[in-house]
Design a protein around this motif. Structure first.
Motif, PDB file in Angstrom:
ATOM      1  N   LEU A 120       0.836  -1.205   0.000  1.00  0.00           N
ATOM      2  CA  LEU A 120       0.000   0.000   0.000  1.00  0.00           C
ATOM      3  C   LEU A 120       0.868   1.251   0.000  1.00  0.00           C
ATOM      4  CD1 LEU A 120      -3.093   0.621   2.217  1.00  0.00           C
ATOM      5  CD2 LEU A 120      -1.202   2.238   2.336  1.00  0.00           C
ATOM      6  N   TYR A 121       0.519   2.178  -0.875  1.00  0.00           N
ATOM      7  CA  TYR A 121       1.161   3.501  -0.885  1.00  0.00           C
ATOM      8  C   TYR A 121       0.096   4.553  -0.586  1.00  0.00           C
ATOM      9  CZ  TYR A 121       2.735   7.992  -2.473  1.00  0.00           C
ATOM     10  OH  TYR A 121       3.017   9.330  -2.500  1.00  0.00           O
ATOM     11  N   MET A 122       0.415   5.498   0.272  1.00  0.00           N
ATOM     12  CA  MET A 122      -0.539   6.590   0.537  1.00  0.00           C
ATOM     13  C   MET A 122       0.187   7.910   0.714  1.00  0.00           C
ATOM     14  SD  MET A 122      -3.619   6.946   3.317  1.00  0.00           S
ATOM     15  CE  MET A 122      -2.677   6.884   4.825  1.00  0.00           C
ATOM     16  N   ASP A 123      -0.315   8.937   0.013  1.00  0.00           N
ATOM     17  CA  ASP A 123       0.096  10.312   0.291  1.00  0.00           C
ATOM     18  C   ASP A 123      -0.883  10.815   1.361  1.00  0.00           C
ATOM     19  OD1 ASP A 123       0.357  13.059   0.405  1.00  0.00           O
ATOM     20  OD2 ASP A 123       0.564  13.331  -1.753  1.00  0.00           O
ATOM     21  N   GLY A 124      -0.495  10.627   2.616  1.00  0.00           N
ATOM     22  CA  GLY A 124      -1.402  10.846   3.742  1.00  0.00           C
ATOM     23  C   GLY A 124      -2.040  12.230   3.773  1.00  0.00           C
ATOM     24  N   GLN A 125      -1.233  13.246   3.524  1.00  0.00           N
ATOM     25  CA  GLN A 125      -1.781  14.607   3.623  1.00  0.00           C
ATOM     26  C   GLN A 125      -2.781  14.895   2.502  1.00  0.00           C
ATOM     27  OE1 GLN A 125       1.170  17.596   4.263  1.00  0.00           O
ATOM     28  NE2 GLN A 125       1.800  16.719   6.208  1.00  0.00           N
ATOM     29  N   ALA A 126      -2.478  14.411   1.279  1.00  0.00           N
ATOM     30  CA  ALA A 126      -3.408  14.623   0.155  1.00  0.00           C
ATOM     31  C   ALA A 126      -4.727  13.904   0.430  1.00  0.00           C
ATOM     32  CB  ALA A 126      -2.780  14.117  -1.136  1.00  0.00           C
ATOM     33  N   VAL A 127      -4.630  12.672   0.955  1.00  0.00           N
ATOM     34  CA  VAL A 127      -5.842  11.906   1.270  1.00  0.00           C
ATOM     35  C   VAL A 127      -6.624  12.603   2.383  1.00  0.00           C
ATOM     36  CG1 VAL A 127      -6.708   9.721   2.208  1.00  0.00           C
ATOM     37  CG2 VAL A 127      -4.884   9.701   0.507  1.00  0.00           C
ATOM     38  N   PHE A 128      -5.908  13.075   3.384  1.00  0.00           N
ATOM     39  CA  PHE A 128      -6.534  13.757   4.522  1.00  0.00           C
ATOM     40  C   PHE A 128      -7.387  14.943   4.036  1.00  0.00           C
ATOM     41  CE2 PHE A 128      -7.050  16.326   8.215  1.00  0.00           C
ATOM     42  CZ  PHE A 128      -6.806  15.548   9.338  1.00  0.00           C
ATOM     43  N   LYS A 129      -6.783  15.793   3.203  1.00  0.00           N
ATOM     44  CA  LYS A 129      -7.473  17.012   2.734  1.00  0.00           C
ATOM     45  C   LYS A 129      -8.716  16.665   1.931  1.00  0.00           C
ATOM     46  CE  LYS A 129      -3.418  19.947   2.496  1.00  0.00           C
ATOM     47  NZ  LYS A 129      -2.237  19.844   1.645  1.00  0.00           N
ATOM     48  N   LEU A 130      -8.576  15.697   1.032  1.00  0.00           N
ATOM     49  CA  LEU A 130      -9.698  15.301   0.179  1.00  0.00           C
ATOM     50  C   LEU A 130     -10.802  14.653   1.022  1.00  0.00           C
ATOM     51  CD1 LEU A 130      -9.834  15.761  -2.823  1.00  0.00           C
ATOM     52  CD2 LEU A 130      -9.053  13.427  -3.195  1.00  0.00           C
ATOM     53  N   ALA A 131     -10.387  13.821   1.986  1.00  0.00           N
ATOM     54  CA  ALA A 131     -11.360  13.099   2.816  1.00  0.00           C
ATOM     55  C   ALA A 131     -12.235  14.074   3.596  1.00  0.00           C
ATOM     56  CB  ALA A 131     -10.623  12.154   3.770  1.00  0.00           C
ATOM     57  N   VAL A 132     -11.606  15.069   4.209  1.00  0.00           N
ATOM     58  CA  VAL A 132     -12.358  16.040   5.009  1.00  0.00           C
ATOM     59  C   VAL A 132     -13.398  16.749   4.129  1.00  0.00           C
ATOM     60  CG1 VAL A 132     -12.120  18.244   6.215  1.00  0.00           C
ATOM     61  CG2 VAL A 132     -10.551  16.376   6.729  1.00  0.00           C
ATOM     62  N   LYS A 133     -12.976  17.083   2.894  1.00  0.00           N
ATOM     63  CA  LYS A 133     -13.868  17.814   1.982  1.00  0.00           C
ATOM     64  C   LYS A 133     -15.067  16.954   1.536  1.00  0.00           C
ATOM     65  CE  LYS A 133     -12.972  19.152  -2.418  1.00  0.00           C
ATOM     66  NZ  LYS A 133     -12.016  19.564  -3.434  1.00  0.00           N
ATOM     67  N   VAL A 134     -14.770  15.742   1.035  1.00  0.00           N
ATOM     68  CA  VAL A 134     -15.855  14.960   0.431  1.00  0.00           C
ATOM     69  C   VAL A 134     -16.782  14.330   1.471  1.00  0.00           C
ATOM     70  CG1 VAL A 134     -14.545  14.504  -1.655  1.00  0.00           C
ATOM     71  CG2 VAL A 134     -14.492  12.810   0.192  1.00  0.00           C
ATOM     72  N   LEU A 135     -16.282  14.072   2.675  1.00  0.00           N
ATOM     73  CA  LEU A 135     -17.153  13.439   3.684  1.00  0.00           C
ATOM     74  C   LEU A 135     -18.290  14.370   4.081  1.00  0.00           C
ATOM     75  CD1 LEU A 135     -14.654  11.470   5.953  1.00  0.00           C
ATOM     76  CD2 LEU A 135     -16.435  10.519   4.472  1.00  0.00           C
ATOM     77  N   GLU A 136     -17.992  15.662   4.208  1.00  0.00           N
ATOM     78  CA  GLU A 136     -19.060  16.591   4.555  1.00  0.00           C
ATOM     79  C   GLU A 136     -20.042  16.723   3.385  1.00  0.00           C
ATOM     80  OE1 GLU A 136     -18.284  20.672   4.419  1.00  0.00           O
ATOM     81  OE2 GLU A 136     -20.229  21.172   5.294  1.00  0.00           O
ATOM     82  N   LYS A 137     -19.456  16.821   2.164  1.00  0.00           N
ATOM     83  CA  LYS A 137     -20.289  17.027   0.973  1.00  0.00           C
ATOM     84  C   LYS A 137     -21.251  15.858   0.740  1.00  0.00           C
ATOM     85  CE  LYS A 137     -19.185  18.928  -3.314  1.00  0.00           C
ATOM     86  NZ  LYS A 137     -18.254  19.145  -4.421  1.00  0.00           N
ATOM     87  N   VAL A 138     -20.734  14.639   0.871  1.00  0.00           N
ATOM     88  CA  VAL A 138     -21.562  13.474   0.535  1.00  0.00           C
ATOM     89  C   VAL A 138     -22.629  13.224   1.606  1.00  0.00           C
ATOM     90  CG1 VAL A 138     -20.210  11.546   1.526  1.00  0.00           C
ATOM     91  CG2 VAL A 138     -21.422  11.248  -0.646  1.00  0.00           C
ATOM     92  N   ALA A 139     -22.301  13.561   2.861  1.00  0.00           N
ATOM     93  CA  ALA A 139     -23.310  13.427   3.926  1.00  0.00           C
ATOM     94  C   ALA A 139     -24.434  14.431   3.688  1.00  0.00           C
ATOM     95  CB  ALA A 139     -22.660  13.670   5.286  1.00  0.00           C
ATOM     96  N   THR A 140     -24.074  15.645   3.308  1.00  0.00           N
ATOM     97  CA  THR A 140     -25.071  16.680   3.032  1.00  0.00           C
ATOM     98  C   THR A 140     -25.951  16.267   1.848  1.00  0.00           C
ATOM     99  OG1 THR A 140     -23.530  18.326   3.864  1.00  0.00           O
ATOM    100  CG2 THR A 140     -25.343  19.150   2.520  1.00  0.00           C
ATOM    101  N   GLU A 141     -25.317  15.678   0.832  1.00  0.00           N
ATOM    102  CA  GLU A 141     -26.076  15.214  -0.340  1.00  0.00           C
ATOM    103  C   GLU A 141     -27.096  14.142   0.062  1.00  0.00           C
ATOM    104  OE1 GLU A 141     -23.606  13.598  -3.453  1.00  0.00           O
ATOM    105  OE2 GLU A 141     -25.352  12.827  -4.555  1.00  0.00           O
ATOM    106  N   ALA A 142     -26.653  13.180   0.881  1.00  0.00           N
ATOM    107  CA  ALA A 142     -27.564  12.102   1.305  1.00  0.00           C
ATOM    108  C   ALA A 142     -28.716  12.668   2.141  1.00  0.00           C
ATOM    109  CB  ALA A 142     -26.796  11.039   2.087  1.00  0.00           C
TER     110      ALA A 142
END
Ligand code: UT7
Length: 342
Positions: free
Chosen positions: A230-252
């Motif tokens: 497994l390879y992960m760019d932790g900071q890039a994933v962190f930033k994207l995760a915070v953004k999309v988790l709020e958006k997708v919950a609001t959409e649902a």
């Protein structure tokens, strides 16, 4: 008509004979070997890798994780979780019409882990079985898929599983990833019902981010070509995760016609307590409404949400009639949410 049922009209169109899918059983399984941060740090120190309990807890909230035994596979753990979910649902395995397994760590390239689970459960009815590959969003994808099969009238009883042996794809020489993940499985039984059930679903992906979280290898001429870790760019994933988790919950929530105050329990993918807390905050929810198992399980990818759900159902926190929001985010990049009433 209750407000929530009105909301359900918008996403899951209600007619006289509307069919919904409803969670009627949950189950989970953790392998016996529990490894604390200190134990892992001690083990890594023997390889010259430096980490500490303090760093892991402060940056992630993780205190311990479970690792599968050398001969234990994702399908083995999936079967244990499935048996518990079927037991709670009061169903025989042969009553299943569909088995979905969300996993990025299948037993084999093929056949699917779902087919292996079907066989290990002794099912002879020929029910459909296939895997879903959406990494840490896999369980949200699988639950939404099963919901669609049930609402269409195609199937009545679906077993939806998230099962992972991430320990097999961890590079224990890379301290930025090997301290984060664990193994385990969780399952739900979804059943056709005249009452909701699943109120709304929202799924998304953006393949342009494939390179920030990946296992960039494949099998070629009898060997792994590329990398099998497994390879992960932790900071890039962190930033994207915070953004999309709020958006997708609001959409649902919007699809269901509900405000965030209607959420009784938030179950985000259990990757990092800081990401989870930020999501709860952005949705205006108190941390008490969030189910947290990342401290004890680590990040179990597609298994993390059904594991947390089962823990909170069995300890009596999640009660019948309450609204639960699950949301996943992970490699692909993928993200998704499912809002359902227990
Ligand atoms: O499941 C799919 C979704 N995945 C996620 O959501 C994960 C998202 N990302 C994260 O959770 C975080 O980015 C991590 C937990 C992976 C990393 O936390 P961070 O706060 O972003 O740390 P960092 O990568 O900025 O690293 C900070 C420092 C670095 O040292 P320097 O360069 O500041 O001297 C790292 O080398 O921490 C160091 N570091 C460690 N130190 C001790 C990295 N890993 C470790 C470690 N132990 N295990």
């Amino acid at each position: 008509m209750p407000v929530a049922a009105l909301g359900a009209l918008t996403d899951h169109k209600m007619t006289q004979s509307a069919i919904y899918s409803r969670v009627v059983g949950t189950g989970s399984y953790l392998p016996a070997r529990r490894v604390t941060n200190q134990q892992l740090a001690d083990e890594l120190a023997t390889r010259g890798i430096e980490t500490s309990d303090e760093w892991i807890v402060a940056r992630t909230g993780i205190k311990a994780r479970h690792f599968a035994a050398p001969d234990q596979t994702s399908s083995d753990m999936a079967v244990e979780a499935a048996k518990r979910a079927l037991d709670m649902a009061g169903l025989n395995a042969d009553q299943l019409d569909l088995i979905l397994v969300a996993t990025s760590t299948p037993d084999f390239v093929f056949p699917s882990t779902a087919c292996l689970v079907q066989h290990k459960l002794g099912i002879k009815n020929g029910c459909a079985a296939f895997d879903i590959q959406a990494v840490c969003s896999g369980f949200a994808y699988a639950m939404a898929t099963a919901d669609n099969f049930i609402r269409s009238g195609a199937y009545r009883n679906a077993l939806v599983i998230g099962a992972e042996t991430f320990s097999r794809i961890l590079d224990f020489n890379d301290r930025t990833t090997c301290v984060l993940f664990g193994d385990g499985a969780g399952a739900v039984v979804l059943q056709a019902s005249s009452e909701p059930g699943v109120l709304s679903t929202a799924l998304h992906a953006d393949g342009s981010y494939a390179n920030i979280l990946c296992v960039p290898g494949n099998v070629n001429a009898g060997a792994v070509q590329g990398a099998a870790f497994l390879y992960m760019d932790g900071q890039a994933v962190f930033k994207l995760a915070v953004k999309v988790l709020e958006k997708v919950a609001t959409e649902a929530l919007e699809k269901a016609g509900l405000a965030s105050s209607a959420i009784d329990w938030l179950i985000p993918h259990q990757a990092n307590l800081r990401i989870m807390s930020s999501t709860a905050r952005k949705l205006g929810l108190s941390e008490e409404k969030m189910v947290v198992t990342v401290d004890q399980h680590g990040n179990t990818s597609a298994a993390s949400i059904p594991l947390a759900l089962d823990v909170a159902v069995r300890d009596g926190r999640i009660k019948p009639g309450q609204n639960v929001m699950i949301e996943g985010v992970g490699g692909g990049f993928t993200w998704g949410a499912v809002l359902f009433r227990m």
